[in-house]
Design an enzyme around this catalytic site. Sequence first.
Site, short mmCIF file in Angstrom:
data_model
loop_
_atom_site.label_atom_id
_atom_site.label_comp_id
_atom_site.label_asym_id
_atom_site.label_seq_id
_atom_site.Cartn_x
_atom_site.Cartn_y
_atom_site.Cartn_z
N GLU A 265 0.97 -1.03 0.07
CA GLU A 265 0.13 0.07 -0.14
C GLU A 265 0.79 1.00 -0.13
O GLU A 265 1.72 1.45 1.04
CB GLU A 265 -0.69 -0.08 1.23
CG GLU A 265 -2.13 0.76 1.18
CD GLU A 265 -2.07 1.70 2.22
OE1 GLU A 265 -2.42 1.46 3.38
OE2 GLU A 265 -1.53 2.92 1.92
N CYS A 302 -2.44 7.80 4.60
CA CYS A 302 -2.29 7.58 3.10
C CYS A 302 -3.54 8.24 2.38
O CYS A 302 -3.72 8.21 1.19
CB CYS A 302 -2.18 6.17 3.09
SG CYS A 302 -2.92 5.35 4.13
P1 NAP Z 1 9.37 3.46 3.75
O1 NAP Z 1 10.85 4.30 3.35
O2 NAP Z 1 9.24 3.03 2.55
O3 NAP Z 1 9.88 2.34 4.61
C1 NAP Z 1 8.93 1.44 4.93
C2 NAP Z 1 9.66 -0.01 5.32
O4 NAP Z 1 10.23 -0.45 4.29
C3 NAP Z 1 10.81 0.31 6.46
O5 NAP Z 1 10.68 -1.05 7.13
C4 NAP Z 1 11.86 0.37 5.43
O6 NAP Z 1 13.11 -0.04 6.22
C5 NAP Z 1 11.88 -0.67 4.50
N1 NAP Z 1 12.19 -0.23 3.10
C6 NAP Z 1 12.05 0.76 2.36
N2 NAP Z 1 12.81 0.85 1.46
C7 NAP Z 1 13.56 -0.52 1.26
C8 NAP Z 1 14.43 -0.89 0.51
N3 NAP Z 1 14.62 -0.52 -0.72
N4 NAP Z 1 14.87 -2.14 0.74
C9 NAP Z 1 14.37 -2.67 1.89
N5 NAP Z 1 13.70 -2.26 2.97
C10 NAP Z 1 13.23 -0.85 2.50
O7 NAP Z 1 8.43 4.46 4.24
P2 NAP Z 1 8.56 5.26 5.61
O8 NAP Z 1 9.87 5.34 6.42
O9 NAP Z 1 7.34 4.91 6.35
O10 NAP Z 1 8.07 6.44 5.24
C11 NAP Z 1 8.63 7.26 4.11
C12 NAP Z 1 7.84 7.74 3.04
O11 NAP Z 1 7.03 6.66 2.66
C13 NAP Z 1 6.86 9.00 3.45
O12 NAP Z 1 7.60 10.09 3.06
C14 NAP Z 1 5.68 8.80 2.55
O13 NAP Z 1 5.82 9.27 1.27
C15 NAP Z 1 5.58 7.26 2.34
N6 NAP Z 1 4.49 6.58 3.24
C16 NAP Z 1 3.33 6.33 2.84
C17 NAP Z 1 2.59 5.52 3.62
C18 NAP Z 1 1.13 5.21 3.00
O14 NAP Z 1 0.19 5.01 3.70
N7 NAP Z 1 1.06 4.83 1.86
C19 NAP Z 1 2.94 5.72 4.88
C20 NAP Z 1 3.81 5.78 5.48
C21 NAP Z 1 4.66 6.42 4.65
P3 NAP Z 1 13.93 1.09 7.50
O15 NAP Z 1 12.78 1.03 8.48
O16 NAP Z 1 14.98 0.27 7.73
O17 NAP Z 1 14.09 2.25 6.71
#
Ligand code: NAP
Length: 528
Positions: A265, A302
């Site tokens: 998502e 989201c």
């Molecule tokens: P994220 O950077 O996508 O991280 C989510 C999870 O995935 C974390 O456990 C992260 O690990 C892991 N991860 C991310 N990229 C990865 C990769 N390339 N390889 C392996 N693991 C990976 O999301 P976030 O930290 O929650 O927030 C960052 C951005 O995500 C926000 O600015 C927003 O744009 C978006 N977001 C969207 C929603 C939604 O509901 N759609 C919700 C939250 C955030 P680590 O913890 O080790 O970094």
Amino acid sequence: MSSLTGKHLIDGEWIATESGFKSHNPTNNTENETSFSHGNVDLMDQAAQAAANCAETFASLPVKARADFIRTIADEIDARGDAITEIGQAETALPASRLEGERGRTVGQLRFFAEWIEEGSWLGARIDTALPDRAPLPRPDIRVSNKALGPVAVFGASNFPLAFSTAGGDTASALAAGCPVVVKAHSAHPGTTELVAQAIDAAIKTCNFPSGVFSMIQGGDQSVGQAIVKHPAIKAVGFTGSLAGGRALFDIAASRPDPIPFYGELGSNNPVFLMPSIMSEKADAIAEGWAASLTMGVGQFCTNPGIIVGLKGTELDSFKTKAISILKDIAPQAMLTDRIAAAYANTTKALAGDNRLTCLLSTQDTNNPFCATPAIFEIDYAGWKANSDLSEEIFGPAAFIVECDNLEQMEELSANLIGQLTTTIQMNGEDTEAARNLMPHLERNSGRVLVNGFPTGVEVCHAMVHGGPYPASTDSRSTSVGSKAIERFVRPVCYQNMPDDLLPEALKNANPLGIQRLIDGVWGTNAL
Ligand code: NAP
């Protein structure tokens, strides 16, 4: 009962690894006390193996036993409620009331799934009895019901440290389906994650379930998350987070020798269409509702309504004036992580200087790098149409107001939306015909279409869909909220001419579960 160890929970053991990290308190930009062990690929492998070792046993347990286990998890989380709220506040800056509400939703969701699996229709039982005398060929006895997929990896979300995290919707629906779970904790809230993992560990022990049913590994570098998606024992993934992260992991899942379903998502900007008749009636009231929805939780939902689509004119002007008058006074609030706050600040600052747009409200500078304030940008439809990059999600309290010259432009915009979790129509009876023209496009482009509300606040119920066409999610046929979420973690298995003894309970002649089954095209609970 609720003190933090900083360890991982792997196959029933609390394990420390050497290197440690601390979570951050976004409210005052300080480090929290506990040092957490970094996850690594070896521990992840142990967790996945343990999940695989007990997958068949767990899936074969009577549904009642699994339902009781899920209810016990809910009770154990409630028993740790105050401690979870305390560490949750220190790690996320979310207010206590929000964390308590989210905990209520989390335990309510667990109990909801427990009740749902006892009801039985999620098993999808269908029976076509044999027709031995059918000409020219007899029909064999054919039966189908759903079976758990196997171990599921869950990536906790940063913005819902409880309801979309360790024991959140993905975990609840996977456990309900009979799938062991390995949680990759979000690095922003390791303490909140650990306390909920302690609750699940306690429930496993109380119910005397296999320890591999649930493991939790704290964040490490990205190799840990990538390795779990690649692990041969893992059969599906639940993810909530960024488009970039989700897409990278989706591609890994798809390029495995045995590709697996990846339920990501990923994001949405949830357009709201302001129809003309209702705008002449209550533009200011709609502006008030929208401002509240846009800024709830510092816009870190989201379902945040990040695009307003209206018709040029005095009503839209009034809407803008009212909304800006509210939004400009909203004090800086701490976002979940410095990474999220920096992304928000950089994006909104760039947009404020972007000559394709008019900036109606720019973000204020604050002393705390975690803090953010709303930002609003205006553009006409021609500009919107020519600049598809503006359709990317901005995570935070920012929005675009798109001014259309006429209803045809509004419809054209609705037809060209990228995939959305939600779309909303603000309308009254006189707007019905205009709204009807939008409907086929909104149905095609979004998972949930609302009228006269705002999309933040997602009800956990049987009819909910929290998903949508890409990039809102990676599988538009599924939802991560509501009872249909369980369908992601089961698959149908068909049995032909199987003796009753070898059939799963749902398909046995006597119908020992007493559930609804489709027998020769007719629903019923009867035995055969
Ligand atoms: P994220 O950077 O996508 O991280 C989510 C999870 O995935 C974390 O456990 C992260 O690990 C892991 N991860 C991310 N990229 C990865 C990769 N390339 N390889 C392996 N693991 C990976 O999301 P976030 O930290 O929650 O927030 C960052 C951005 O995500 C926000 O600015 C927003 O744009 C978006 N977001 C969207 C929603 C939604 O509901 N759609 C919700 C939250 C955030 P680590 O913890 O080790 O970094």
